[in-house]
Design an enzyme around this catalytic site. Structure first.
Site, PDB file in Angstrom:
ATOM      1  N   ALA A  40      49.115 -13.141  -5.553  1.00  0.00           N
ATOM      2  CA  ALA A  40      49.072 -11.722  -5.928  1.00  0.00           C
ATOM      3  C   ALA A  40      50.211 -10.839  -5.420  1.00  0.00           C
ATOM      4  O   ALA A  40      50.441  -9.768  -5.977  1.00  0.00           O
ATOM      5  CB  ALA A  40      47.745 -11.115  -5.481  1.00  0.00           C
ATOM      6  N   ALA A  41      50.928 -11.232  -4.352  1.00  0.00           N
ATOM      7  CA  ALA A  41      51.935 -10.311  -3.800  1.00  0.00           C
ATOM      8  C   ALA A  41      53.177 -10.264  -4.688  1.00  0.00           C
ATOM      9  O   ALA A  41      53.516 -11.274  -5.299  1.00  0.00           O
ATOM     10  CB  ALA A  41      52.324 -10.761  -2.390  1.00  0.00           C
ATOM     11  N   PRO A  42      53.844  -9.107  -4.787  1.00  0.00           N
ATOM     12  CA  PRO A  42      53.562  -7.867  -4.045  1.00  0.00           C
ATOM     13  C   PRO A  42      52.459  -6.993  -4.654  1.00  0.00           C
ATOM     14  O   PRO A  42      52.132  -5.969  -4.090  1.00  0.00           O
ATOM     15  CB  PRO A  42      54.909  -7.132  -4.089  1.00  0.00           C
TER      16      PRO A  42
ATOM     17  N   GLY B 217      51.998  -6.297  -8.364  1.00  0.00           N
ATOM     18  CA  GLY B 217      52.184  -5.698  -9.692  1.00  0.00           C
ATOM     19  C   GLY B 217      50.958  -5.938 -10.574  1.00  0.00           C
ATOM     20  O   GLY B 217      50.434  -5.019 -11.200  1.00  0.00           O
ATOM     21  N   LYS B 218      50.506  -7.187 -10.589  1.00  0.00           N
ATOM     22  CA  LYS B 218      49.398  -7.507 -11.496  1.00  0.00           C
ATOM     23  C   LYS B 218      48.069  -7.101 -10.883  1.00  0.00           C
ATOM     24  O   LYS B 218      47.160  -6.657 -11.594  1.00  0.00           O
ATOM     25  CB  LYS B 218      49.448  -8.973 -11.878  1.00  0.00           C
TER      26      LYS B 218
ATOM     27  N   GLU C 182      47.121 -13.735  -1.393  1.00  0.00           N
ATOM     28  CA  GLU C 182      48.537 -14.102  -1.278  1.00  0.00           C
ATOM     29  C   GLU C 182      48.671 -15.041  -0.081  1.00  0.00           C
ATOM     30  O   GLU C 182      48.368 -14.644   1.042  1.00  0.00           O
ATOM     31  CB  GLU C 182      49.401 -12.848  -1.088  1.00  0.00           C
TER      32      GLU C 182
ATOM     33  N   ASP D  82      49.385 -16.202 -11.450  1.00  0.00           N
ATOM     34  CA  ASP D  82      50.757 -15.777 -11.760  1.00  0.00           C
ATOM     35  C   ASP D  82      51.627 -16.592 -10.800  1.00  0.00           C
ATOM     36  O   ASP D  82      51.948 -16.143  -9.705  1.00  0.00           O
ATOM     37  CB  ASP D  82      50.888 -14.267 -11.524  1.00  0.00           C
TER      38      ASP D  82
ATOM     39  N   CYS E  55      57.265 -16.534 -14.717  1.00  0.00           N
ATOM     40  CA  CYS E  55      58.424 -15.765 -15.198  1.00  0.00           C
ATOM     41  C   CYS E  55      59.600 -16.723 -15.353  1.00  0.00           C
ATOM     42  O   CYS E  55      60.696 -16.459 -14.877  1.00  0.00           O
ATOM     43  CB  CYS E  55      58.733 -14.590 -14.266  1.00  0.00           C
TER      44      CYS E  55
HETATM   45  N1  SAM Z   1      51.504 -11.640  -9.181  1.00  0.00           N
HETATM   46  C1  SAM Z   1      52.538 -11.052  -8.356  1.00  0.00           C
HETATM   47  C2  SAM Z   1      52.872  -9.666  -8.881  1.00  0.00           C
HETATM   48  O1  SAM Z   1      52.640  -9.407 -10.052  1.00  0.00           O
HETATM   49  O2  SAM Z   1      53.331  -8.840  -8.093  1.00  0.00           O
HETATM   50  C3  SAM Z   1      53.763 -11.932  -8.276  1.00  0.00           C
HETATM   51  C4  SAM Z   1      53.429 -13.300  -7.780  1.00  0.00           C
HETATM   52  S1  SAM Z   1      54.804 -14.337  -7.530  1.00  0.00           S
HETATM   53  C5  SAM Z   1      55.256 -14.765  -9.099  1.00  0.00           C
HETATM   54  C6  SAM Z   1      54.045 -15.780  -6.930  1.00  0.00           C
HETATM   55  C7  SAM Z   1      53.416 -15.679  -5.557  1.00  0.00           C
HETATM   56  O3  SAM Z   1      52.839 -16.945  -5.219  1.00  0.00           O
HETATM   57  C8  SAM Z   1      54.377 -15.335  -4.433  1.00  0.00           C
HETATM   58  O4  SAM Z   1      53.965 -14.158  -3.777  1.00  0.00           O
HETATM   59  C9  SAM Z   1      54.315 -16.541  -3.509  1.00  0.00           C
HETATM   60  O5  SAM Z   1      54.367 -16.188  -2.136  1.00  0.00           O
HETATM   61  C10 SAM Z   1      52.978 -17.145  -3.832  1.00  0.00           C
HETATM   62  N2  SAM Z   1      52.909 -18.588  -3.522  1.00  0.00           N
HETATM   63  C11 SAM Z   1      53.881 -19.401  -3.057  1.00  0.00           C
HETATM   64  N3  SAM Z   1      53.399 -20.638  -2.870  1.00  0.00           N
HETATM   65  C12 SAM Z   1      52.115 -20.632  -3.217  1.00  0.00           C
HETATM   66  C13 SAM Z   1      51.077 -21.603  -3.233  1.00  0.00           C
HETATM   67  N4  SAM Z   1      51.309 -22.867  -2.880  1.00  0.00           N
HETATM   68  N5  SAM Z   1      49.865 -21.219  -3.627  1.00  0.00           N
HETATM   69  C14 SAM Z   1      49.635 -19.965  -4.019  1.00  0.00           C
HETATM   70  N6  SAM Z   1      50.567 -19.001  -4.024  1.00  0.00           N
HETATM   71  C15 SAM Z   1      51.795 -19.334  -3.640  1.00  0.00           C
END
Ligand code: SAM
Length: 443
Positions: free
Chosen positions: A112-114, A116-117, A135, A180, A233
């Site tokens: 979920a971080a940061p 947006g969704k 996150e 996401d 993305c």
């Molecule tokens: N949904 C977020 C938004 O809209 O702001 C953006 C998410 S970003 C594409 C993907 C996120 O997955 C990152 O914050 C990352 O730290 C986290 N991530 C990294 N490895 C992961 C894992 N093994 N399992 C779950 N999340 C992970």
């Protein structure tokens, strides 16, 4: 001009054929930028009146707008401090449009971080149901919490937990889950040089393995008929259609549904969508799946411990709010929390916040918290003062300064910009002592 990796270019040429030239030409243009209205805070007309530039509707969500070129430092605008909008490239709002959360749904945003969704999901839930925002990277989860607070989400849980542990414990709880996923970020190439330098075919393959593992966990968290939206993305088929195919092979009880939207274009799996820069967005893939099998698991409800000093909690709520508060209040150490209804068991899941922080206990009194005001509407509060978005008072308040207020105002008072809550202070003798958090102040 972005220097694109040759292997990436070769693959995109194979994928896009006669459109490849148009795709490459996009990399000579600036990337799209946008904002998303937060209806938890205000309507479109209030936001438009306060913005110093016009915005154009984007096709990816009714809440999403394109920014004109040359707009700088939008994070400093009072309406941004107030959470009336979130800065988001418009096509990034498409995944939540496909997820279509409705008020009352239980929704898990697993990566979920940061935020947006998550902030978009919170907007669409309208304060009803539950948003669980997770996150895995702890430092990023703090930013997520701060963004959800700013947007006034009262019915959210923020955690930092491994998906496998979280989804195992919350199996069968959710109506909707968004993955996401962390990805190779090819859709970020125009915006972020780091995405280009970190790209390699090995990274693309490693991302696909990780994405399948995350989806495996997400599947457990859903109820029967629950909806799973998978988004990235990136353009790579291995991380998009390949991951969805791999998941469906392992889960014949899941069905790929039509995305139900008309933006972007059909993916190689035609029910899913792809968005290219030629479609008005930076680069996304979105697939919607349904769990057709039963899920017999369901977590135990959370038994809210009784506050050690219930009078203090009651007294604080009475001082802040006009009407009695119906949600459960929990005391956690020195913090008082206003919890969402119908929580599942929270323990051992890396929960950082459940609901909103109402206040912090001091010796024999409670000091209200910023989040309590951010999640309130002005007419829910006992005492509020509102200033115009272009007033010197709101600029001074957001810098952390004391400001002049009507002498009739006494005690803890919410501060609003154009009627949108943006913080609070303590009034006495015609002055408001500033309680805007130091880390959020503008300089
Ligand atoms: N949904 C977020 C938004 O809209 O702001 C953006 C998410 S970003 C594409 C993907 C996120 O997955 C990152 O914050 C990352 O730290 C986290 N991530 C990294 N490895 C992961 C894992 N093994 N399992 C779950 N999340 C992970």
């Amino acid at each position: 001009m972005v220097l694109l990796p040759q292997e990436f270019k070769n693959r995109m040429k194979d994928m896009l054929r006669e459109e490849y030239g148009a795709f490459l030409a996009e990399y000579e243009k600036p990337h799209f930028r946008g904002i998303r209205l937060n209806p938890l805070k205000c309507g479109e007309s209030v936001l438009r009146r306060a913005l110093p530039f016009p915005v154009e509707p984007a096709p990816f969500s009714p809440l999403s707008f394109y920014l004109p070129g040359g707009t700088e430092k939008i994070g400093l605008l009072p309406m941004h401090h107030a959470g009336a909008f979130y800065s988001q490239e418009p096509s990034a709002s498409g995944a939540v449009t496909v997820l279509a959360p409705r008020p009352g749904d239980t929704v898990l945003d697993l990566c979920a971080a940061p935020g947006g969704k998550s902030t978009q999901i919170a907007s669409l839930l309208g304060g009803r149901g539950l948003l669980w925002s997770n996150e895995v990277v702890r430092g990023r989860a703090s930013v997520l919490l701060s963004n959800l607070e700013r947007c006034g989400a009262a019915n959210a849980v923020v955690s930092s937990c491994h998906p496998e542990v979280l989804c195992g414990a919350l199996a069968g709880f959710f109506d909707k889950v968004l993955v996401d996923a962390p990805c190779s970020g090819e859709g970020m190439f125009r915006r972020d040089e780091k995405a280009v330098t970190e790209w390699s075919t090995a990274h693309v393959q490693a991302c696909a393995v990780r994405q399948l593992a995350i989806l495996e966990s997400a599947a457990q968290a859903l109820k029967e008929n629950g909806i799973l939206v998978y988004s990235t993305c990136t353009f790579s088929p291995g991380e998009n259609e390949g991951v969805v195919r791999g998941f469906l092979t392992r889960h014949p009880d899941f069905e790929l549904l039509d995305s139900g939207v008309s933006f972007g274009r059909p993916a190689a799996l035609p029910q899913a969508r792809r968005i290219y820069p030629m479609d008005g967005g930076e680069g996304h893939f979105i697939a919607r799946l349904r769990r057709n099998s039963q899920n017999r698991a369901f977590p135990a409800p959370y038994a809210v411990p009784k506050p050690a000093k219930p009078d203090l909690a009651q007294e604080l709520c009475g001082r802040l709010y006009r009407r009695p508060v119906s949600r459960p209040v929990q005391q956690l150490g020195g913090s008082l929390l206003l919890l969402p209804e119908n929580l599942p068991e929270l323990r051992n899941l890396g929960v950082i916040r459940a609901g909103i922080l109402l206040g912090e206990m001091k010796t024999n009194r409670v000091e209200p918290a910023h989040a309590a005001f951010m999640a309130a509407k002005p007419d829910e509060l006992n005492s509020v003062v509102s200033f115009s978005h272009d007033s010197p008072e709101i600029a001074a308040f957001l810098r952390g300064e004391e400001i002049a207020v009507p002498v009739s105002l006494k005690g803890y008072t919410g501060v609003a910009v154009d009627g949108v809550m943006t913080g609070f202070g303590k009034c006495s003798g015609g002055r408001l002592k500033n309680h805007y958090p130091k880390g959020l102040r503008s300089h």
